[in-house]
Design an enzyme around this catalytic site. Structure first.
Site, PDB file in Angstrom:
ATOM      1  CD  GLU A   1       6.233  -7.042  -2.010  1.00 34.49           C
ATOM      2  OE1 GLU A   1       6.217  -5.901  -1.507  1.00 34.49           O
ATOM      3  OE2 GLU A   1       6.209  -8.095  -1.331  1.00 34.49           O
TER       4      GLU A   1
ATOM      5  CG  ASN B   1      -3.818   2.929   0.625  1.00 35.06           C
ATOM      6  OD1 ASN B   1      -3.469   2.943  -0.547  1.00 35.06           O
ATOM      7  ND2 ASN B   1      -4.195   1.822   1.240  1.00 35.06           N
TER       8      ASN B   1
ATOM      9  CB  CYS C   1      -7.520  -5.511   6.277  1.00 34.68           C
ATOM     10  SG  CYS C   1      -6.345  -4.171   6.264  1.00 34.68           S
TER      11      CYS C   1
ATOM     12  CB  ALA D   1      -0.950  -0.011   1.196  1.00 32.03           C
ATOM     13  CB  ALA D   2       3.184   2.736   2.461  1.00 27.66           C
TER      14      ALA D   2
ATOM     15  NE  ARG E   1     -29.988  14.207  27.048  1.00 32.91           N
ATOM     16  CZ  ARG E   1     -31.306  14.026  27.067  1.00 32.91           C
ATOM     17  NH1 ARG E   1     -31.957  13.863  25.919  1.00 32.91           N
ATOM     18  NH2 ARG E   1     -31.954  14.002  28.195  1.00 32.91           N
TER      19      ARG E   1
ATOM     20  CE1 TYR F   1     -35.844   9.406  14.673  1.00 35.83           C
ATOM     21  CE2 TYR F   1     -37.021  11.399  14.030  1.00 35.83           C
ATOM     22  CZ  TYR F   1     -37.026  10.105  14.530  1.00 35.83           C
ATOM     23  OH  TYR F   1     -38.205   9.507  14.880  1.00 35.83           O
TER      24      TYR F   1
ATOM     25  CB  VAL G   1      15.809  -4.036  -0.766  1.00 38.81           C
ATOM     26  CG1 VAL G   1      16.933  -3.095  -0.375  1.00 38.81           C
ATOM     27  CG2 VAL G   1      15.158  -3.591  -2.074  1.00 38.81           C
TER      28      VAL G   1
END
Lengths: 457, 457
Positions: B36, B311, B46, B12-13, B448, B432, B84
């Site tokens: 890779e 990402n 995931c 991803a990164a 609340r 709502y 690597v």
């Protein structure tokens, strides 16, 4: 000796006020009388379409707190079927008529809560004695419609007039009951609560369910036979109808308030301050569908009749009447609806609202999915964002999708509430897991697209 | 002549960086090589539990962009199965080994993106040659586990070690495949990503699905027979196992980075600035599970390995490398998970985090429902809020519910991101309608309750 508060209208706003005030002041300090002209208190008018469709069996399920609860738990003197006919602010008195017994009572007050709600818009053609014509504003309206639908012979052809939330919800409810349903909308399409490009998705879904949608059509009259409605006469020809449901919107119910001298704002709602005090009148309060409120994005007063605001406003008024301090911060126009298995959410300004308020803006539509694309049940979700140019501040958002879509609008509503820019929004840390979102959440995808639209490279 | 960027790690990164940089700089300006070591690029780790359970059929569905797409659409020289082995920041060179061919290549770079992800925590007892012991960190891991589960005879007894997200998701996946599953957790309960009072709800649901949960249990060793795992030996006795899945968490994969002299922070992740530059090293960038980032609530560095951050960070790095300007704003710890039909969401600080960060706070738990109580399908939803005392600022939130619960955490995440107080939150204009929320949304009910806890009257 105890002071006395009189509540005019025993639904959400009035009874939330009463309950909060009672929470802070006991009976020796504050006596509370609530007049309600209907048969019910504190009910969910928004639930009526589901009661009509049969999804909800019993009207009692829609009642959040019945009169007995108010009496016993909150020590509130609830008087059902009592219609207040006069308010005298100088003498601090109200007059109420007993709709069943016929008598009249006169009661004095120290504090007045005006919470009469809204009344349905009713054009001349709808003012008929013919049977089979219904509003769906109150639980009593719903009961009358249900009885009509269950009558022998059962009505088979329904015409819903008006394509707002209640109109589309009622059209769906009647289809689900097996009626043949025509929806007549004067504008270009139903669901004008979202922009036309988003409303199109809803229109398609409704047609898919079998609703005959007639747009750009004006209703001119109703015809009747033997005292029963028979046809809706339009400028596009007559439409046969065994039952007609009016969904033409509502206006603040202010007749009594006006007669009493309460100030009315430009939207037709009562003018109140942030603590829900009626402007410049001591110890006179108002809340719910009869008041106007501030739109935090446009800065303009608006009339947004919605149970969630009525409850919040009533709570605020009740805290203040009870001796505390609370304010109602205004609204941003958030709303969600379920229409024929589609989920629709909106918040903030539509394009037309943004234009009217004088904003320059960009708008983008991003297609995404509710779940990771590979996860079972992934369905399309469409997110529209409207962002001020050049600041990038979010002005409005709309979502249409199949499942797990509507309440995503809350994410955007909180961003809007906090005046975030779409650029800031791209950084938001939102929940990610394959059953719940793609790795780029639909909200983030839309925010990125808006950033690109503001500053194309 | 074109500059050259080398990307170490093609998930991803790394690939988000490459794609963004390519978007802004064409091949004549920037050559991009990505190494890779696995067989896949840009995949959803995931999603592995759902591939294992069979909800997702094919690993290719988990691949967002395959190497061919990267090559053809983005003109990126992707070299799979190339690990690597050395980075020389002075000479601006990397050495990569071809894991299939065995050869070595040496390539120079002007810009380096280090995106090696994370490596699973592996205690001594897990360092075994016995067959049947699996991590679930990479798609290759997932493929190995799937092959094992499909082998003849099929494994019947599984032990999952570790009760974090991946552990509970894998336990569920294995139950759904028909295995008998024991989850071994060293702490008091699984799902310590939420506070114990909320985790209890999850534990009950897992037990309801048939997972045998053993808490407070330490694993000491694995025994094997004929080269296959046979038992998990614990301080509470041995547990028979045909397959063992390790879910003990991950740590940043920084071995190469450390050897190259990149700075490592207190969490073990690489230290980067807001633009994703490795601190004080020109033209060296890092992103994803190998870096540490700022927690916006505690103000502390944290290591949060999650595809959504990877990402976003990759996109930020790629924009910067491409000549634009972007920053990564940090995280607030938002996460969602589906566990045995329960939905779990969290954001911000747990109680223990708030204590560790030195906050004084109140915490409240509010029970509510996902829909109006009368609407079909209404199910319980539990919302926990943690608010700073006395300011009322929201510090953290957790939600556990049955349906339509997890993504509600985003509403709270955006409130937290904007440093809202629980008092401000009670005014939020949230969507709502009866199919989607009670008239008081669960988030508002909890806010609340928190206000009341901060200032009891």
């Amino acid at each position: 000796m105890a002071e006395r508060m009189i509540v005019v209208g025993g639904d959400a706003a009035g009874m939330a006020t009463a309950a909060q005030a009672r929470h802070r002041r006991d009976r020796d300090d504050l006596e509370i009388i609530a007049f309600e002209r209907g048969h019910y208190t504190s009910y969910s008018a928004c639930g009526i379409p589901y009661w009509i469709s049969g999804l909800v069996d019993d009207a009692q399920q829609l009642v959040a707190r019945d009169p007995a609860t108010h009496r016993e738990k909150y020590d509130i003197d609830v008087r059902l079927r009592h219609e207040v006919t006069e308010i005298d602010l100088d003498r601090r008195e109200v007059v109420a008529r007993d709709l069943d017994g016929g008598g009249e009572v006169r009661e004095s007050f120290d504090t007045l809560m005006y919470a009469t709600g809204a009344v349905p818009t009713k054009p001349d053609w709808a003012r008929t004695d013919a049977l089979g014509v219904f509003g769906v504003q109150t639980l009593d309206d719903g009961a009358a419609l249900r009885a009509w639908l269950d009558a022998d012979p059962e009505p088979r052809r329904a015409v819903v007039v008006g394509g707002g939330y209640i109109g589309v919800e009622m059209a769906e409810a009647l289809v689900r009951r097996g009626l043949s349903v025509t929806l007549v909308e004067r504008g270009e399409q139903p669901m004008s609560t979202v922009d036309p490009d988003m409303a199109t998705l809803v229109t398609e879904a409704m047609r898919g369910l079998g609703v005959d949608i007639r747009t750009g059509v004006r209703v001119d009259a109703l015809t009747e036979r033997d005292g029963r409605v028979r046809e809706v006469v339009t400028d596009d020809g007559p439409i046969p109808a065994d039952v007609v449901v009016l969904g033409l919107g509502v206006r603040p119910n202010t007749a009594l308030a006006e007669a009493a001298g309460m100030p009315i704002g430009p939207t037709g709602g009562i003018r109140v301050d942030r603590r829900m005090r009626v402007a410049e009148l001591p110890d006179v309060w108002a809340a719910g569908d009869c008041v106007e409120t501030l739109h935090r994005v446009s800065g303009m007063p608006v009339h947004v009749p919605l149970g969630t605001h009525a409850n919040k406003q009533g709570r605020v008024a009740g805290i203040n009447i009870g001796g505390g301090y609370a304010t109602f911060a205004g609204v941003i126009g958030t709303a969600v609806a379920k229409v024929c298995d589609l989920e629709v959410g909106r918040t903030g300004l539509r394009e037309r609202d943004a234009l009217a308020a004088g904003f320059e803006f960009v708008s983008v539509i991003a297609e995404s999915t509710n779940r990771a694309g590979y996860y079972p049940g992934a369905r399309p979700m469409t997110v529209k964002l409207i962002a001020e140019r050049p600041s990038g501040r979010l002005l409005g958002a709309q979502i249409v999708g199949w499942t797990e879509a509507a309440k995503r609008i809350d994410t955007l509503a909180v961003a809007l509430w906090n005046r975030m820019t779409v650029d800031d929004m791209t950084a938001l840390d939102l929940g990610y897991a394959p059953p719940y979102a793609p790795v780029w959440d639909p909200v983030l995808v839309a925010a990125r697209k808006a950033v690109d639209a503001l500053d194309p490279r």
